[in-house]
Design a protein around this motif. Structure first.
Motif, PDB file in Angstrom:
ATOM      1  N   THR A 369      -6.204   8.363   2.451  1.00 26.73           N
ATOM      2  CA  THR A 369      -5.787   8.979   3.704  1.00 26.73           C
ATOM      3  C   THR A 369      -6.500  10.314   3.888  1.00 26.73           C
ATOM      4  N   GLN A 370      -6.492  10.816   5.120  1.00 28.03           N
ATOM      5  CA  GLN A 370      -7.253  12.038   5.424  1.00 28.03           C
ATOM      6  C   GLN A 370      -6.709  13.272   4.724  1.00 28.03           C
ATOM      7  N   ALA A 371      -5.396  13.370   4.606  1.00 28.15           N
ATOM      8  CA  ALA A 371      -4.783  14.583   4.072  1.00 28.15           C
ATOM      9  C   ALA A 371      -3.374  14.267   3.598  1.00 28.15           C
ATOM     10  N   PRO A 372      -2.800  15.135   2.737  1.00 29.30           N
ATOM     11  CA  PRO A 372      -1.406  14.941   2.345  1.00 29.30           C
ATOM     12  C   PRO A 372      -0.484  15.001   3.545  1.00 29.30           C
ATOM     13  N   SER A 373       0.651  14.335   3.418  1.00 29.22           N
ATOM     14  CA  SER A 373       1.683  14.393   4.448  1.00 29.22           C
ATOM     15  C   SER A 373       2.272  15.798   4.508  1.00 29.22           C
ATOM     16  N   SER A 374       2.882  16.122   5.607  1.00 29.53           N
ATOM     17  CA  SER A 374       3.595  17.400   5.711  1.00 29.53           C
ATOM     18  C   SER A 374       5.004  17.293   5.132  1.00 29.53           C
ATOM     19  N   THR A 375       5.369  16.094   4.671  1.00 29.80           N
ATOM     20  CA  THR A 375       6.681  15.848   4.065  1.00 29.80           C
ATOM     21  C   THR A 375       6.487  15.140   2.723  1.00 29.80           C
ATOM     22  N   GLY A 376       7.578  14.679   2.150  1.00 30.02           N
ATOM     23  CA  GLY A 376       7.522  13.980   0.881  1.00 30.02           C
ATOM     24  C   GLY A 376       7.252  12.492   1.001  1.00 30.02           C
ATOM     25  N   THR A 377       7.021  11.996   2.224  1.00 30.97           N
ATOM     26  CA  THR A 377       6.733  10.564   2.391  1.00 30.97           C
ATOM     27  C   THR A 377       5.462  10.367   3.208  1.00 30.97           C
ATOM     28  N   GLN A 378       4.817   9.226   2.993  1.00 30.20           N
ATOM     29  CA  GLN A 378       3.611   8.879   3.741  1.00 30.20           C
ATOM     30  C   GLN A 378       3.457   7.353   3.742  1.00 30.20           C
ATOM     31  N   VAL A 379       2.949   6.831   4.868  1.00 26.74           N
ATOM     32  CA  VAL A 379       2.697   5.399   5.016  1.00 26.74           C
ATOM     33  C   VAL A 379       1.266   5.219   5.523  1.00 26.74           C
ATOM     34  N   ALA A 380       0.539   4.254   4.932  1.00 29.08           N
ATOM     35  CA  ALA A 380      -0.824   3.938   5.377  1.00 29.08           C
ATOM     36  C   ALA A 380      -0.962   2.425   5.500  1.00 29.08           C
ATOM     37  N   VAL A 381      -1.636   1.984   6.574  1.00 26.26           N
ATOM     38  CA  VAL A 381      -1.862   0.558   6.825  1.00 26.26           C
ATOM     39  C   VAL A 381      -3.338   0.367   7.143  1.00 26.26           C
ATOM     40  N   ARG A 382      -3.923  -0.737   6.660  1.00 25.37           N
ATOM     41  CA  ARG A 382      -5.348  -1.012   6.879  1.00 25.37           C
ATOM     42  C   ARG A 382      -5.576  -2.480   7.205  1.00 25.37           C
ATOM     43  N   VAL A 383      -6.462  -2.727   8.180  1.00 20.08           N
ATOM     44  CA  VAL A 383      -6.955  -4.063   8.486  1.00 20.08           C
ATOM     45  C   VAL A 383      -8.483  -3.998   8.391  1.00 20.08           C
ATOM     46  N   ALA A 384      -9.097  -4.924   7.624  1.00 22.75           N
ATOM     47  CA  ALA A 384     -10.524  -4.753   7.332  1.00 22.75           C
ATOM     48  C   ALA A 384     -11.243  -6.090   7.168  1.00 22.75           C
ATOM     49  N   LEU A 385     -12.565  -6.014   7.312  1.00 31.42           N
ATOM     50  CA  LEU A 385     -13.481  -7.123   7.093  1.00 31.42           C
ATOM     51  C   LEU A 385     -14.378  -6.752   5.920  1.00 31.42           C
ATOM     52  N   ARG A 386     -14.582  -7.722   4.998  1.00 32.30           N
ATOM     53  CA  ARG A 386     -15.425  -7.478   3.831  1.00 32.30           C
ATOM     54  C   ARG A 386     -16.455  -8.601   3.706  1.00 32.30           C
ATOM     55  N   HIS A 387     -17.700  -8.217   3.473  1.00 27.71           N
ATOM     56  CA  HIS A 387     -18.776  -9.192   3.275  1.00 27.71           C
ATOM     57  C   HIS A 387     -19.533  -8.862   2.009  1.00 27.71           C
ATOM     58  N   LYS A 388     -19.800  -9.877   1.206  1.00 25.88           N
ATOM     59  CA  LYS A 388     -20.541  -9.707  -0.048  1.00 25.88           C
ATOM     60  C   LYS A 388     -21.851 -10.467   0.030  1.00 25.88           C
ATOM     61  N   PHE A 389     -22.896  -9.891  -0.513  1.00 23.84           N
ATOM     62  CA  PHE A 389     -24.189 -10.585  -0.534  1.00 23.84           C
ATOM     63  C   PHE A 389     -24.852 -10.416  -1.891  1.00 23.84           C
TER      64      PHE A 389
END
Length: 389
Positions: A369-389
């Motif tokens: 994540t970009q930076a710490p939360s301003s509180t004691g909790t934080q949530v992060a979600v990601r959707v991604a595409l991966r390609h291997k060659f």
């Protein structure tokens, strides 16, 4: 008749010389492989420094990279080997690992079927080589599932420069190895590192353990762990741990324990802030991470994985000692569109509770994540595409 025999002899001699000169030589066989990974997606963080943020980000389930891997057969089961691996950011095209051309790996060495492999260069430590694969982040999940601040380097936040590494051959399922990394300093022990570990694999069972110590990690630009590569800057770093994975049918379950101890830590490469409150001297920062993880392969193309980590932090400073607790939980689903291309979704939650350090360490921070939360909790979600060659 004599003239005819003489002409025949001259012709035969000339032909033999030409044949010897032009005959194919027996060269040692060699091979070079180009490979890579492109991992690009969209991240959402509910609280990064006080606000929510959507961003495009690269290299989470796996770091985006390209590399060259080669070997030359020297005969007798011995090969010359090398690997050059570049890390980069797909979103911007920037180099990773402090701007290094081959920041992920760069080494050359000799490999023997009977005696193992000896390599020299910029390389992984034994925690990454052996122990990390028993954790979710070091195996199938990656960045977001790293333990707080990747305090144990199971997510491979740094490499060891100036290193000599030995890795044993597979001995009936047992493998072991070690690394020594030179400081390249007139003060021999200043910013040097050493590490060793091993693993045993038999069928679906995998057991691994490792140890790593570095003196003055993050000091200067030429040592084992340089200032632009360190996760923690400290007087001494000491990490050890063990883990076990067991695969039965389509399911894999794992447990890992790691213990990270930092003496006189002054900073962290992820948050770029002092680790103690103004006017406070931080003597020791210690993390104990207890992880359980599991993965189920629903089909050859699809799996779902989960992880929970309970972290005990010991904060010993001139202002007193406190023991905050950090709870981290993550879920991931992955679907292969082909043998080389997949899509995945991840979610991670972290909560910091217990005694207050009166510092930035009271705030939740999920690596990636970009930076710490301003509180004691934080949530992060990601959707991604991966390609291997």
């Amino acid at each position: 008749m004599k003239r005819k025999r003489l002409a025949t002899a001259v012709a035969f001699t000339t032909f033999s010389a030409l044949a010897a000169f032009t005959a194919p030589r027996a060269f040692a066989q060699s091979s070079v492989t180009l490979y890579g990974v492109l991992d690009e997606g969209i991240d959402y963080t509910n609280n990064a420094g006080g606000g929510a943020v959507w961003e495009m980000a690269s290299g989470y389930a796996q770091g985006s990279r390209w590399g060259l891997r080669g070997a030359e057969d020297l005969g007798g089961g011995t090969r010359a080997v090398f690997q050059l691996e570049n890390g980069f950011d797909v979103s911007s095209g920037r180099l990773g690992q402090g701007g290094r051309m081959f920041g992920r790996q760069a080494f050359v060495g000799l490999s023997s079927d009977s005696y193992g492999t000896l390599t020299l260069g910029r390389q992984y430590d034994s925690v990454v080589d052996y122990l990390a694969q028993t954790t979710a982040n070091g195996n199938w999940a990656g960045y977001l599932f790293a333990h707080p601040y990747d305090n144990d380097n199971t997510d491979n936040s740094f490499r060891l420069g100036n290193s000599v590494k030995y890795a044993s051959p597979n001995l009936a399922g047992l493998q072991f190895g070690g690394v020594y990394s030179f400081s390249n300093d007139t003060n021999f022990a200043n910013n040097r590192a050493y590490s060793f570990g091993g693993q045993y694999q038999n069928g679906g069972l995998l057991i691994a353990a490792a140890y790593l110590q570095a003196n003055n990690p993050g000091a200067g630009s030429v040592g084992a762990i340089t200032a632009n590569d360190a996760s923690f800057i400290a007087g001494r770093m000491r990490i050890f741990g063990g883990g076990i994975n067991y695969t039965f049918g389509s399911a894999t379950a794992g447990f890992a324990y790691t213990n990270s101890n930092y003496r006189n830590p002054t900073g962290n490469g992820y948050i770029g802030l002092p680790l103690a409150a103004p006017g406070v001297r931080l003597d020791t920062l210690k993390y104990q991470n207890f992880e359980i993880n599991g993965k189920y392969q629903f089909t050859p193309a699809c799996f779902v994985g989960a992880q929970y980590v309970y972290t005990m932090m010991n904060y010993d400073a001139s202002s007193g000692s406190v023991t905050p607790k950090i709870h981290s939980a993550g879920l991931m689903a992955d679907y292969n569109l082909s043998k080389r291309t997949d899509v995945y979704v991840q979610g991670e939650y972290q909560r910091v509770s217990g005694g207050s350090t009166q510092s930035i360490l009271d705030h939740a921070f999920i690596p990636g994540t970009q930076a710490p939360s301003s509180t004691g909790t934080q949530v992060a979600v990601r959707v991604a595409l991966r390609h291997k060659f």
